[in-house]
Each structure stands twice: as structure tokens, then as C-alpha cells.
Motif scaffolding. Structure first.
Motif, PDB file in Angstrom:
ATOM      1  N   PRO A   1       7.064   8.074   2.327  1.00 27.54           N
ATOM      2  CA  PRO A   1       6.023   7.132   1.883  1.00 27.54           C
ATOM      3  C   PRO A   1       4.896   7.837   1.140  1.00 27.54           C
ATOM      4  N   VAL A   2       4.428   7.222   0.078  1.00 26.39           N
ATOM      5  CA  VAL A   2       3.280   7.700  -0.681  1.00 26.39           C
ATOM      6  C   VAL A   2       2.372   6.504  -0.942  1.00 26.39           C
ATOM      7  N   GLY A   3       1.077   6.736  -0.952  1.00 25.46           N
ATOM      8  CA  GLY A   3       0.122   5.648  -1.094  1.00 25.46           C
ATOM      9  C   GLY A   3       0.138   5.021  -2.477  1.00 25.46           C
ATOM     10  N   VAL A   4      -0.147   3.730  -2.523  1.00 23.96           N
ATOM     11  CA  VAL A   4      -0.283   2.987  -3.773  1.00 23.96           C
ATOM     12  C   VAL A   4      -1.710   2.455  -3.846  1.00 23.96           C
ATOM     13  N   MET A   5      -2.368   2.719  -4.965  1.00 21.83           N
ATOM     14  CA  MET A   5      -3.763   2.318  -5.096  1.00 21.83           C
ATOM     15  C   MET A   5      -3.902   0.914  -5.676  1.00 21.83           C
ATOM     16  N   GLY A   6      -4.989   0.267  -5.295  1.00 25.60           N
ATOM     17  CA  GLY A   6      -5.383  -0.988  -5.908  1.00 25.60           C
ATOM     18  C   GLY A   6      -6.316  -0.709  -7.075  1.00 25.60           C
ATOM     19  N   ASN A   7      -7.341  -1.550  -7.226  1.00 21.80           N
ATOM     20  CA  ASN A   7      -8.304  -1.335  -8.307  1.00 21.80           C
ATOM     21  C   ASN A   7      -9.710  -1.622  -7.828  1.00 21.80           C
TER      22      ASN A   7
ATOM     23  N   ARG B   1       0.807  -1.215   0.000  1.00 22.35           N
ATOM     24  CA  ARG B   1       0.000   0.000   0.000  1.00 22.35           C
ATOM     25  C   ARG B   1       0.845   1.273   0.000  1.00 22.35           C
ATOM     26  N   THR B   2       2.154   1.157   0.119  1.00 23.07           N
ATOM     27  CA  THR B   2       3.020   2.339   0.089  1.00 23.07           C
ATOM     28  C   THR B   2       4.257   2.076  -0.760  1.00 23.07           C
ATOM     29  N   LYS B   3       4.847   3.168  -1.227  1.00 25.71           N
ATOM     30  CA  LYS B   3       6.148   3.132  -1.899  1.00 25.71           C
ATOM     31  C   LYS B   3       6.865   4.426  -1.549  1.00 25.71           C
ATOM     32  N   LYS B   4       8.131   4.504  -1.879  1.00 27.82           N
ATOM     33  CA  LYS B   4       8.899   5.713  -1.616  1.00 27.82           C
ATOM     34  C   LYS B   4       8.705   6.713  -2.748  1.00 27.82           C
ATOM     35  N   HIS B   5       8.469   7.962  -2.381  1.00 30.43           N
ATOM     36  CA  HIS B   5       8.332   9.016  -3.372  1.00 30.43           C
ATOM     37  C   HIS B   5       9.667   9.217  -4.097  1.00 30.43           C
ATOM     38  N   VAL B   6       9.607   9.449  -5.402  1.00 35.23           N
ATOM     39  CA  VAL B   6      10.834   9.521  -6.205  1.00 35.23           C
ATOM     40  C   VAL B   6      11.700  10.718  -5.830  1.00 35.23           C
TER      41      VAL B   6
END
Length: 200
Positions: free
Chosen positions: A147-153, A137-142
Motif C-alpha cells: 500500500p502507498v498513500g494517495v493524496m487529495g487536494n 486513500r491507498t493504492k498498490k505500489h507498481v
């Protein structure tokens, strides 16, 4: 010079996971979406714009840490926000979906499974969706590594035209899984039972 106050069309409580934390999310006629932190005296915590008037906002559950928020708008569109991770500049991550080919009057999460929700359209349609989480649900901002959120579908489970008029009110039973009542602008109150929800 002041600007005219916008009309607030919809509000929802959320983040009520203890005796102190409380948030109010508000949607406005010009598409503004604002999150107020009541624990900080009603301070504005975050805001964005959805480009169209907001008809409905609802957290998947109000009594847990903010998790997901569904926002429905006038122009056949709804957004799902991941409210667990707020980035300083990017805010909360979200996905947009088209539905109903008309105003989406509201969304309502199933009490027995907060990943399932219904949307009610100005075309008299009722759609049933399931949100599928990503692997992470998270990844590192470039840029800053925060942390920044990651969406599903969002998966459409079923769709049906219920009325010739807009469905403007809808509620799930907290006791019976799948039991729902709704009102449309055709002067009819309907009671429906959605089956096989245990499969999801």
C-alpha cells in the motif's frame, strides 16, 4: 568525520492515540523533516527533505492515529502529508502548494474541523484552506504491491492581508468555532472571527 548538527526550528507531538504511542516530528533549518517514534526509544522512523528551511510542523490532531501533517517552509511553500500509510521506500505521500509569496511562518488546524487549516505568511497574509480527501486513500505500489498513500487536494477558501508585517503566531479557540487570535511583527495582537465555517 562528523557533520555539524543542524538547527531544529520546530517540533510537534502526534500519534498520541493511546497510553503507549507517541511521535515527535521535527523540522530543521536545512529542510530536513524527521519523525521520531518515542514508543521505540526515540528511534528515527522516517525522514525526508523539503528543500527549504522548515518554519512550522503540525499534525491535524495530536491525539489520534497520525492522519495529516502540514509543513510550512521559507520559500512560499507548504506540504501536506498523508501520515496514515507509510511505504517502505516511498515514505509518506504528499502534495505541495505555493502561498503568500514569502516565508510561511506557520499553519494551524481548526479544532472543530481538522480538514480546515490556516497558514500565516511573511507578507502579513492569512490564508484559509480545506483538505479534500481522495476517493481512496491507498493504492498498490507498481513495483512491490504494498500500500502507498494517495493524496487529495487543497482548496483555498479565503485569503486576506492582515498586516504589513509577518504573522508569527496564531491560535484557534477550542470553544468558539472560528474565533482566533494572532500576533504580527507590527506590535499588534489581533482577534478575528472567521464565519460560515459550518458550511464545510
Amino acid at each position: 568525520t562528523g557533520t555539524a548538527a543542524r538547527d531544529c526550528w520546530t517540533v510537534a507531538f502526534g500519534n498520541s492515540y493511546n497510553d503507549q504511542e507517541r511521535c515527535v516530528c521535527a523540522g530543521y533549518d536545512n529542510g530536513d523533516l524527521k519523525l521520531f517514534d518515542l514508543n521505540m526509544g526515540g528511534k528515527l522512523r522516517w525522514e525526508t527533505n523539503c528543500n527549504n528551511g522548515i518554519a512550522s510542523v503540525q499534525f491535524d490532531r495530536p491525539d489520534i492515529e497520525m492522519n495529516k501533517l502540514v509543513v510550512t517552509t521559507l520559500e512560499s511553500k507548504f506540504n501536506v502529508y498523508d501520515m496514515r500509510t507509510q511505504h517502505q521506500s516511498e515514505g509518506f505521500s504528499y502534495i505541495s502548494e505555493k502561498a503568500h509569496r514569502s516565508t510561511i511562518w506557520l499553519s494551524r488546524h481548526l479544532p472543530q474541523n481538522r480538514d480546515i487549516f490556516a497558514t500565516c505568511g511573511g507578507n502579513g497574509g492569512l490564508n484559509l484552506y480545506k483538505y479534500n480527501y481522495p476517493m481512496s486513500r491507498t493504492k498498490k505500489h507498481v513495483d512491490d504491491g504494498a500500500p502507498v498513500g494517495v493524496m487529495g487536494n487543497v482548496e483555498l477558501l479565503n485569503s486576506r492581508i492582515i498586516s504589513t508585517q509577518p504573522i508569527v503566531s496564531f491560535d484557534w479557540s477550542p470553544d468558539k468555532n472560528g474565533l482566533a487570535c494572532m500576533a504580527a511583527l507590527d506590535q499588534v495582537v489581533r482577534v478575528y472571527l472567521v464565519t460560515k465555517l459550518n458550511k464545510y
